[in-house]
Design a protein around this motif. Structure first.
Motif, PDB file in Angstrom:
ATOM      1  N   PRO A  77       0.835  -1.207   0.000  1.00  0.00           N
ATOM      2  CA  PRO A  77       0.000   0.000   0.000  1.00  0.00           C
ATOM      3  C   PRO A  77       0.872   1.260   0.000  1.00  0.00           C
ATOM      4  O   PRO A  77       1.835   1.368   0.765  1.00  0.00           O
ATOM      5  CB  PRO A  77      -0.794  -0.123   1.298  1.00  0.00           C
ATOM      6  N   ILE A  78       0.565   2.202  -0.883  1.00  0.00           N
ATOM      7  CA  ILE A  78       1.333   3.446  -0.982  1.00  0.00           C
ATOM      8  C   ILE A  78       0.382   4.629  -1.066  1.00  0.00           C
ATOM      9  O   ILE A  78      -0.807   4.494  -1.382  1.00  0.00           O
ATOM     10  CB  ILE A  78       2.268   3.445  -2.211  1.00  0.00           C
ATOM     11  N   ASN A  79       0.943   5.825  -0.793  1.00  0.00           N
ATOM     12  CA  ASN A  79       0.256   7.101  -0.964  1.00  0.00           C
ATOM     13  C   ASN A  79       1.023   7.951  -1.968  1.00  0.00           C
ATOM     14  O   ASN A  79       2.259   7.871  -2.050  1.00  0.00           O
ATOM     15  CB  ASN A  79       0.147   7.856   0.359  1.00  0.00           C
ATOM     16  N   LEU A  80       0.311   8.763  -2.724  1.00  0.00           N
ATOM     17  CA  LEU A  80       0.913   9.707  -3.651  1.00  0.00           C
ATOM     18  C   LEU A  80       0.812  11.108  -3.071  1.00  0.00           C
ATOM     19  O   LEU A  80      -0.278  11.557  -2.683  1.00  0.00           O
ATOM     20  CB  LEU A  80       0.216   9.675  -5.010  1.00  0.00           C
ATOM     21  N   LEU A  81       1.947  11.803  -3.004  1.00  0.00           N
ATOM     22  CA  LEU A  81       1.998  13.184  -2.523  1.00  0.00           C
ATOM     23  C   LEU A  81       2.307  14.084  -3.715  1.00  0.00           C
ATOM     24  O   LEU A  81       3.392  13.996  -4.310  1.00  0.00           O
ATOM     25  CB  LEU A  81       3.070  13.341  -1.443  1.00  0.00           C
ATOM     26  N   VAL A  82       1.362  14.931  -4.081  1.00  0.00           N
ATOM     27  CA  VAL A  82       1.484  15.802  -5.248  1.00  0.00           C
ATOM     28  C   VAL A  82       1.591  17.233  -4.766  1.00  0.00           C
ATOM     29  O   VAL A  82       0.687  17.749  -4.094  1.00  0.00           O
ATOM     30  CB  VAL A  82       0.277  15.645  -6.199  1.00  0.00           C
ATOM     31  N   ASP A  83       2.696  17.897  -5.117  1.00  0.00           N
ATOM     32  CA  ASP A  83       2.946  19.282  -4.732  1.00  0.00           C
ATOM     33  C   ASP A  83       3.080  20.120  -5.995  1.00  0.00           C
ATOM     34  O   ASP A  83       3.921  19.830  -6.850  1.00  0.00           O
ATOM     35  CB  ASP A  83       4.210  19.377  -3.877  1.00  0.00           C
ATOM     36  N   VAL A  84       2.256  21.151  -6.131  1.00  0.00           N
ATOM     37  CA  VAL A  84       2.276  22.009  -7.310  1.00  0.00           C
ATOM     38  C   VAL A  84       2.387  23.463  -6.877  1.00  0.00           C
ATOM     39  O   VAL A  84       2.080  23.821  -5.733  1.00  0.00           O
ATOM     40  CB  VAL A  84       1.012  21.815  -8.185  1.00  0.00           C
ATOM     41  N   SER A  85       2.864  24.291  -7.812  1.00  0.00           N
ATOM     42  CA  SER A  85       2.914  25.738  -7.611  1.00  0.00           C
ATOM     43  C   SER A  85       2.263  26.402  -8.807  1.00  0.00           C
ATOM     44  O   SER A  85       2.601  26.085  -9.954  1.00  0.00           O
ATOM     45  CB  SER A  85       4.366  26.208  -7.446  1.00  0.00           C
ATOM     46  N   GLU A  86       1.342  27.326  -8.570  1.00  0.00           N
ATOM     47  CA  GLU A  86       0.550  27.926  -9.642  1.00  0.00           C
ATOM     48  C   GLU A  86       1.232  29.148 -10.230  1.00  0.00           C
ATOM     49  O   GLU A  86       1.952  29.873  -9.548  1.00  0.00           O
ATOM     50  CB  GLU A  86      -0.836  28.307  -9.116  1.00  0.00           C
ATOM     51  N   LYS A  87       0.975  29.362 -11.530  1.00  0.00           N
ATOM     52  CA  LYS A  87       1.461  30.542 -12.229  1.00  0.00           C
ATOM     53  C   LYS A  87       0.434  31.669 -12.146  1.00  0.00           C
ATOM     54  O   LYS A  87      -0.707  31.465 -11.744  1.00  0.00           O
ATOM     55  CB  LYS A  87       1.731  30.227 -13.708  1.00  0.00           C
ATOM     56  N   SER A  88       0.858  32.848 -12.560  1.00  0.00           N
ATOM     57  CA  SER A  88      -0.083  33.957 -12.657  1.00  0.00           C
ATOM     58  C   SER A  88      -1.058  33.709 -13.797  1.00  0.00           C
ATOM     59  O   SER A  88      -0.751  33.011 -14.768  1.00  0.00           O
ATOM     60  CB  SER A  88       0.663  35.277 -12.867  1.00  0.00           C
ATOM     61  N   ILE A  89      -2.232  34.318 -13.727  1.00  0.00           N
ATOM     62  CA  ILE A  89      -3.301  34.029 -14.684  1.00  0.00           C
ATOM     63  C   ILE A  89      -3.079  34.692 -16.044  1.00  0.00           C
ATOM     64  O   ILE A  89      -3.038  34.021 -17.067  1.00  0.00           O
ATOM     65  CB  ILE A  89      -4.660  34.424 -14.090  1.00  0.00           C
ATOM     66  N   PRO A  90      -2.906  36.024 -16.156  1.00  0.00           N
ATOM     67  CA  PRO A  90      -2.778  36.627 -17.497  1.00  0.00           C
ATOM     68  C   PRO A  90      -1.364  36.502 -18.047  1.00  0.00           C
ATOM     69  O   PRO A  90      -0.386  36.418 -17.303  1.00  0.00           O
ATOM     70  CB  PRO A  90      -3.141  38.092 -17.239  1.00  0.00           C
ATOM     71  N   GLN A  91      -1.265  36.507 -19.354  1.00  0.00           N
ATOM     72  CA  GLN A  91       0.027  36.444 -20.015  1.00  0.00           C
ATOM     73  C   GLN A  91      -0.057  37.205 -21.328  1.00  0.00           C
ATOM     74  O   GLN A  91      -1.016  37.060 -22.086  1.00  0.00           O
ATOM     75  CB  GLN A  91       0.443  35.001 -20.281  1.00  0.00           C
ATOM     76  N   PHE A  92       0.971  38.026 -21.600  1.00  0.00           N
ATOM     77  CA  PHE A  92       1.023  38.809 -22.835  1.00  0.00           C
ATOM     78  C   PHE A  92       2.352  38.558 -23.516  1.00  0.00           C
ATOM     79  O   PHE A  92       3.396  38.525 -22.857  1.00  0.00           O
ATOM     80  CB  PHE A  92       0.855  40.304 -22.535  1.00  0.00           C
ATOM     81  N   GLN A  93       2.328  38.349 -24.824  1.00  0.00           N
ATOM     82  CA  GLN A  93       3.537  38.101 -25.591  1.00  0.00           C
ATOM     83  C   GLN A  93       3.539  38.981 -26.836  1.00  0.00           C
ATOM     84  O   GLN A  93       2.499  39.187 -27.466  1.00  0.00           O
ATOM     85  CB  GLN A  93       3.648  36.636 -26.011  1.00  0.00           C
ATOM     86  N   LEU A  94       4.710  39.486 -27.172  1.00  0.00           N
ATOM     87  CA  LEU A  94       4.892  40.283 -28.383  1.00  0.00           C
ATOM     88  C   LEU A  94       6.239  39.919 -28.972  1.00  0.00           C
ATOM     89  O   LEU A  94       7.254  39.911 -28.266  1.00  0.00           O
ATOM     90  CB  LEU A  94       4.838  41.779 -28.062  1.00  0.00           C
ATOM     91  N   GLY A  95       6.264  39.578 -30.255  1.00  0.00           N
ATOM     92  CA  GLY A  95       7.518  39.158 -30.856  1.00  0.00           C
ATOM     93  C   GLY A  95       7.521  39.344 -32.354  1.00  0.00           C
ATOM     94  O   GLY A  95       6.473  39.519 -32.993  1.00  0.00           O
ATOM     95  N   ALA A  96       8.712  39.299 -32.921  1.00  0.00           N
ATOM     96  CA  ALA A  96       8.916  39.346 -34.367  1.00  0.00           C
ATOM     97  C   ALA A  96       9.391  37.978 -34.825  1.00  0.00           C
ATOM     98  O   ALA A  96      10.259  37.375 -34.185  1.00  0.00           O
ATOM     99  CB  ALA A  96       9.936  40.417 -34.732  1.00  0.00           C
ATOM    100  N   TYR A  97       8.809  37.473 -35.889  1.00  0.00           N
ATOM    101  CA  TYR A  97       9.067  36.119 -36.356  1.00  0.00           C
ATOM    102  C   TYR A  97       9.345  36.137 -37.857  1.00  0.00           C
ATOM    103  O   TYR A  97       8.939  37.065 -38.565  1.00  0.00           O
ATOM    104  CB  TYR A  97       7.879  35.190 -36.055  1.00  0.00           C
ATOM    105  N   ALA A  98      10.012  35.092 -38.321  1.00  0.00           N
ATOM    106  CA  ALA A  98      10.282  34.945 -39.750  1.00  0.00           C
ATOM    107  C   ALA A  98      10.350  33.465 -40.062  1.00  0.00           C
ATOM    108  O   ALA A  98      11.051  32.708 -39.378  1.00  0.00           O
ATOM    109  CB  ALA A  98      11.580  35.635 -40.137  1.00  0.00           C
ATOM    110  N   ASP A  99       9.594  33.027 -41.057  1.00  0.00           N
ATOM    111  CA  ASP A  99       9.673  31.663 -41.538  1.00  0.00           C
ATOM    112  C   ASP A  99       9.346  31.663 -43.020  1.00  0.00           C
ATOM    113  O   ASP A  99       8.861  32.653 -43.567  1.00  0.00           O
ATOM    114  CB  ASP A  99       8.741  30.716 -40.767  1.00  0.00           C
TER     115      ASP A  99
END
Length: 506
Positions: A77-99
């Protein structure tokens, strides 16, 4: 072993329930190998949500019951211990790309994660580029888990095996909208797209295999216009005195989208308030049948299987089937297959052999299906980054042409093989030398065809083969491999556009 308890810490509200749902299959595991595979799958699913900084899972032995000491149970018999850390909710990204496919462009996006306390994502993005102009994308994604698929069903349970293959694993559902304007100078037209779609995607994973499936439905309005300036010398032989198209608006969407992408122009391309200019340059004959508005209502299924053996052999197989004309719009069936194999020949020296093949077929269905040509937006284009295989030929510049304009194909195949090895004095910098051979062909359905692959098409696919070879260097980075190639086209058709040097990201 037997999992008795799952303890989650660091997650609040609905996020704790989300973690527990991703681990609900662990209590069905009966061995540590099954548990390990299940934990890897759950951790990948939670990490892919993008709402946790880290995810730590530990195992501890469950204390036995004092009053049950006389029971004999071989399971631990075993137990699982799950530890998490949450990120902030909003996210903004701006970038220049080329393909190679979209050219140089600037893209900005805004995303809200965990919108309704269940890791849902709301994402909006806008991009502006030299090739595709202005584009908007909006999507809402809801993650979900369809149960455990770690323990393999016995051969006596074929229905269970099929159901787990089709519906097992973890995934997400999404609702998407897409608005874009793209210019294709090599084909002489520009296209505006306005679409709405919904999709479901799920993944099942074992120690050596990852199976991903995607089912999506799209309802899209496509508006094709001729470019303002066409080469009169290339089209003079046709002598078709046709000017800018005058398509009928579909639900007013053409006028709305035209005003958004270019508010100072009308849908016909003339300045607002000015009379339409008399056309002086004829259009190529093939483009006459492509101008105007079309509706595409399609259902597509994509299956991707990735396998990697302990010996380092990797195999990736992808097949996509799409059927359009469900209720409205143009009717066609489109198949596309891609297969890639990588085999380490001499691991000590980093010698690898890679073989990649791609094939596609587009054919109409419905009443009087073969009377009209296929739509140019659904066709296959040979060369360059569109397939990533036929090196030495420019993007969309190989295959059937009409008066110098690339018109696409209804069937094509491409194969490429390469042999690479580590450079001794540059091995620590992840630089490899490679040599390659590429071949491919494409064919357009003739006007009097009565089946998907007619005899003339098969003759073209077998005899009008493009061939190229060359050498290059590959640099491994976090974004992928940067390939620099010197190409030597050995066989090409008169209308194909070739080049001797190319650089790309794979």
């Amino acid at each position: 072993m037997e999992v008795k308890k799952v303890v989650v810490s660091g997650a609040t509200g609905g996020r704790e329930e989300l973690v527990r749902n991703s681990l609900r299959g662990v209590k069905q595991c009966t061995s540590f190998s099954e548990l390990q595979s299940m934990l890897h799958q759950s951790a990948d699913f939670l990490d892919g949500l993008g709402i946790f900084k880290f995810i730590d899972i530990h195992v501890e032995q469950h204390p036995p019951k004092k009053w049950a000491f006389w029971k004999k149970d071989e399971r631990t018999p075993i137990n699982l211990l799950v530890d998490v850390s949450e990120k902030s909710i909003p996210q903004f990204q701006l970038g220049a790309y080329a393909d190679r496919r979209h050219g140089a462009h600037v893209r900005g996006s805004f995303m809200l994660r965990n919108l309704f306390d269940g890791a849902q994502k709301l994402r909006a993005s806008a991009s502006l580029g030299a090739r595709h102009g202005l584009a908007f994308d909006f999507s809402y994604t809801d993650p979900c888990a369809w149960g455990s698929n770690v323990s393999e069903p016995s051969p006596s349970q074929p229905l269970t095996r099929i159901s787990r293959f089709l519906f097992g694993g973890t995934g997400s559902t999404a609702v998407e909208t897409h608005l874009a304007q793209t210019t294709f100078p090599e084909s002489g037209y520009s296209e505006r797209q306005l679409g709405l779609g919904t999709a479901a995607r799920w993944t099942r994973q074992s120690e050596t295999t990852v199976v991903t499936q995607d089912v999506n439905y799209k309802l899209m309005l496509r508006m094709v216009d001729a470019l303002p300036s066409l080469d009169p010398a290339a089209a003079a032989e046709e002598g078709i005195p046709i000017g800018p198209p005058q398509p009928q608006p579909v639900l007013g969407l053409r006028t709305l989208w035209s005003s958004m992408t270019n508010p100072r122009k009308s849908p016909t391309g003339t300045a607002v308030g000015e009379p339409a200019a008399i056309p002086i340059m004829p259009l190529p004959r093939y483009l006459v049948t492509q101008l105007g508005d079309t509706i595409k209502s399609s259902l597509a299924h994509t299956l991707c299987v990735i396998q990697r053996t302990p010996q380092g052999i990797s195999h990736r197989f992808t097949i996509c089937n799409e059927m359009a004309g469900l209720g409205a719009g143009i009717q066609f069936i489109r198949h596309e297959l891609n297969d890639q194999l990588d085999v380490p020949l001499i691991p000590r020296w980093g010698v690898h052999f890679n073989l990649t093949a791609m094939a596609g077929l587009l054919w109409p269905w419905g009443k009087n299906a073969y009377q009209n040509p296929s739509h140019i937006s659904d066709r296959f284009f040979l060369g360059g980054g569109a397939s990533g295989l036929l090196h030495g030929f420019r993007e969309r510049r190989a295959g059937p042409h009409d008066n110098g304009y690339a018109v696409g194909a209804d069937a094509q195949w491409v194969m490429s093989s390469s042999l690479s090895a580590s450079v001794p004095w540059l091995a620590q910098r992840n630089i490899r030398a490679l040599g390659f051979v590429s071949a491919g062909s494409a064919a357009l359905r003739e006007e009097d065809a009565t089946r998907p692959l007619s005899v003339p098409m098969r003759h073209i696919l077998a005899h009008r083969v493009r061939l190229s070879t060359g050498v290059g260097l590959a640099l491994a980075t976090r974004l992928g491999e940067i390939h620099v190639r010197a190409c030597l086209p050995l066989r090409s058709e008169p209308d194909d556009t070739t080049h001797g040097f190319e650089i790309g990201l794979q």
